[in-house]
Scaffold this active site. Sequence first.
Site, PDB file in Angstrom:
ATOM      1  CB  CYS A   1      -5.164 -50.795  15.010  1.00  0.00           C
ATOM      2  SG  CYS A   1      -3.207 -51.442  15.234  1.00  0.00           S
TER       3      CYS A   1
ATOM      4  CG  ASN B   1       0.741 -54.291  16.268  1.00  0.00           C
ATOM      5  OD1 ASN B   1       1.686 -55.253  16.615  1.00  0.00           O
ATOM      6  ND2 ASN B   1       0.856 -53.501  17.385  1.00  0.00           N
TER       7      ASN B   1
ATOM      8  CG  ASP C   1      -4.968 -46.662   9.756  1.00  0.00           C
ATOM      9  OD1 ASP C   1      -3.255 -46.557   9.395  1.00  0.00           O
ATOM     10  OD2 ASP C   1      -5.242 -47.690   8.615  1.00  0.00           O
TER      11      ASP C   1
ATOM     12  NE  ARG D   1      -5.668 -47.139  12.925  1.00  0.00           N
ATOM     13  CZ  ARG D   1      -6.671 -47.376  12.589  1.00  0.00           C
ATOM     14  NH1 ARG D   1      -7.928 -46.548  12.887  1.00  0.00           N
ATOM     15  NH2 ARG D   1      -6.161 -48.339  11.316  1.00  0.00           N
TER      16      ARG D   1
END
Length: 211
Positions: free
Chosen positions: A88, A91, A181, A94
């Site tokens: 993502c 980091n 997010d 998700r």
Amino acid sequence: MTASPPPALPDERLVTGAARLAVRYQGLFSPETVQRLIVDSYERLAEHAHVRTHLVVLAEHLAAERLEALVHVKGAPGVGLPRVLFVCSHNAGRSQMAAALLAHRAAGHVVVSSAGTHPAETVEPLVALVLTEVGVHAPDAFPKPLTDEVVQAADIVITMGCGDACAIVPGRRYLDWPVADPEGAPVPVVRKIRDEIDAHITELLDSLPGT
């Protein structure tokens, strides 16, 4: 042609970690290669760090993960346990949740890693909270930069909101999970994101042999 010397250590405390890794990977990588990788790992992490207290330890962990990925790439990708990489943007949310949930549920039958195209400094605090609620613990999690080694070693690369920033390696399976997010979201929303990711993981595990 004479090989170029390894770069100077940005922190002398890296000597100990480099020595440990050189012993662990003796016969696979030269001490100079190990030193280059641990220096590069340190510098990548330092780019996004405001507090550098734990950078030496984290650099060793990141370098070890990259070396392990290189061992797999040099061997036979696609053989052995399936390797799944979650990517993502930061980091910090998700991909950390997905990696922790898959590692927990796969119980050693999958090699799991995660990374960010623009890694944050720390993992979102609510991520640890909502994972603990379902019995999943990831005390050593930290945001890691996306590197070529981990992409090349992965059998499955799962992107989660990082657009097209992830490198494409021929022969790998790519999935995209369009998950919201969790950054700055309240706990009920982060729980919903966790459960959505877990549902995706159920489908993924059903598609993997031996899991």
